[in-house]
Design an enzyme around this catalytic site. Structure first.
Site, short mmCIF file in Angstrom:
data_model
loop_
_atom_site.label_atom_id
_atom_site.label_comp_id
_atom_site.label_asym_id
_atom_site.label_seq_id
_atom_site.Cartn_x
_atom_site.Cartn_y
_atom_site.Cartn_z
N SER A 56 -5.15 -0.83 21.32
CA SER A 56 -5.29 -0.57 22.77
C SER A 56 -3.94 -0.73 23.46
O SER A 56 -3.64 -0.05 24.44
CB SER A 56 -6.32 -1.51 23.39
OG SER A 56 -7.59 -1.26 22.83
N GLY A 96 -11.13 -2.18 25.25
CA GLY A 96 -12.49 -1.68 25.01
C GLY A 96 -13.54 -2.75 25.24
O GLY A 96 -14.52 -2.54 25.95
N SER A 97 -13.33 -3.91 24.66
CA SER A 97 -14.31 -4.99 24.79
C SER A 97 -14.23 -5.66 26.15
O SER A 97 -15.21 -6.20 26.65
CB SER A 97 -14.05 -6.05 23.71
OG SER A 97 -12.75 -6.60 23.89
N GLY A 98 -13.05 -5.62 26.75
CA GLY A 98 -12.84 -6.33 28.02
C GLY A 98 -12.80 -7.83 27.83
O GLY A 98 -12.81 -8.59 28.81
N GLU A 99 -12.74 -8.27 26.58
CA GLU A 99 -12.83 -9.70 26.28
C GLU A 99 -11.69 -10.21 25.43
O GLU A 99 -11.67 -11.40 25.09
CB GLU A 99 -14.15 -10.01 25.54
CG GLU A 99 -15.42 -9.70 26.29
CD GLU A 99 -15.63 -10.59 27.51
OE1 GLU A 99 -14.84 -11.52 27.73
OE2 GLU A 99 -16.59 -10.33 28.26
N GLU A 171 -10.46 3.59 21.52
CA GLU A 171 -9.01 3.82 21.52
C GLU A 171 -8.68 5.32 21.66
O GLU A 171 -7.81 5.70 22.47
CB GLU A 171 -8.41 3.24 20.24
CG GLU A 171 -8.43 1.72 20.21
CD GLU A 171 -8.71 1.14 18.83
OE1 GLU A 171 -8.99 -0.06 18.77
OE2 GLU A 171 -8.66 1.87 17.83
O1 LIG Z 1 -9.52 -2.98 23.12
P1 LIG Z 1 -9.83 -4.41 22.86
O2 LIG Z 1 -11.30 -4.69 22.77
O3 LIG Z 1 -9.13 -5.32 23.83
O4 LIG Z 1 -9.26 -4.76 21.45
C1 LIG Z 1 -7.90 -4.80 21.25
C2 LIG Z 1 -7.48 -4.63 19.81
O5 LIG Z 1 -8.14 -5.48 18.92
C3 LIG Z 1 -8.10 -4.90 17.61
O6 LIG Z 1 -9.37 -4.55 17.17
C4 LIG Z 1 -7.55 -5.88 16.66
O7 LIG Z 1 -8.30 -7.04 16.75
C5 LIG Z 1 -7.29 -3.66 17.82
O8 LIG Z 1 -7.45 -2.68 16.91
C6 LIG Z 1 -7.75 -3.31 19.20
O9 LIG Z 1 -7.07 -2.26 19.72
#
Ligand SMILES: O=P(O)(O)OC[C@H]1O[C@](O)(CO)[C@@H](O)[C@@H]1O
Length: 204
Positions: A56, A96-99, A171
């Site tokens: 990300s 993506g997770s926001g966490e 992503e």
């Molecule tokens: O987009 P997020 O949920 O913050 O995750 C960030 C990153 O964590 C990872 O899964 C590695 O832990 C990356 O591939 C990903 O882009």
């Protein structure tokens, strides 16, 4: 890596088709009001700061480069030359997770400073989604979502039941979404491709 026999590699094409179908479904679910306020805030910000972890973070850097091409004052959080954030700045988090701990913690600091926080995420109810001035939701699979069925398992139509692993759906979606924001900014500002090109580094 164990020795494996390479087959006709049909899975490569199937995966690409699955990704493009998934992307089309996500486009239909996007909130246009959120897109509008995200663009408004980018245009109003004194300077733009991008942040994100892992893949990300790479998407954040790709967007930062295009904003620089467009003439924005833009920085990537974590680089050694990145200056202090001020209240009149806009910080954009890609998560993506926001966490993801580092990015969520930085998001809280951004809010304490009084800057505008935009988060591009899959999860409205995440830590970052909740504290952001604009939560731009891209409803896509993140690293924390379960892989329903195994990503190499085919469905009845021959496609995959799920997207490629971990955060790939988010992503890819965020990269394409942010490049499309650039397209909109180009039409709004009337920038030309030659202008963009002229700002690209001449020492690479
Ligand atoms: O987009 P997020 O949920 O913050 O995750 C960030 C990153 O964590 C990872 O899964 C590695 O832990 C990356 O591939 C990903 O882009």
């Amino acid at each position: 890596m164990e020795k494996v026999q390479v087959n006709d590699c049909e899975d490569v094409l199937l995966s690409m088709r699955m990704i493009s179908v998934n992307l089309s479904e996500i486009i239909d679910k996007l909130d246009r009001k959120a897109i509008k306020s995200m663009i408004q805030k980018i245009l109003e910000g004194e300077r733009i700061f991008l942040m994100g972890a892992g893949r990300s973070g790479l998407v954040a850097k790709a967007f930062a480069m295009r904003l620089m091409h467009l003439g924005f004052s833009v920085y990537v959080v974590g680089e050694t030359t990145t200056p202090a954030v001020r209240p009149e700045d806009v910080v954009i988090a890609i998560s993506g997770s926001g966490e993801t701990h580092s990015i969520a913690d930085l998001g809280k600091i951004v809010k304490d400073i009084g800057s505008t926080l935009i988060t591009v995420t899959s999860k409205k109810e995440s830590t970052l989604g909740r504290i952001s001035d604009v939560a731009m939701i891209l409803p896509s699979k993140t690293k924390n979502d379960p892989d329903a069925g195994g990503y190499l398992e085919r469905n009845m139509r021959g496609g995959y039941k799920t997207m490629p692993p971990l955060g790939t759906s988010f992503e890819i979606t965020s990269l394409i979404f942010l490049d499309s924001i650039i397209s909109q900014l180009i039409t709004l500002t009337g920038a030309s491709e030659a202008e963009l090109k002229s700002r690209h580094t001449n020492i690479e």
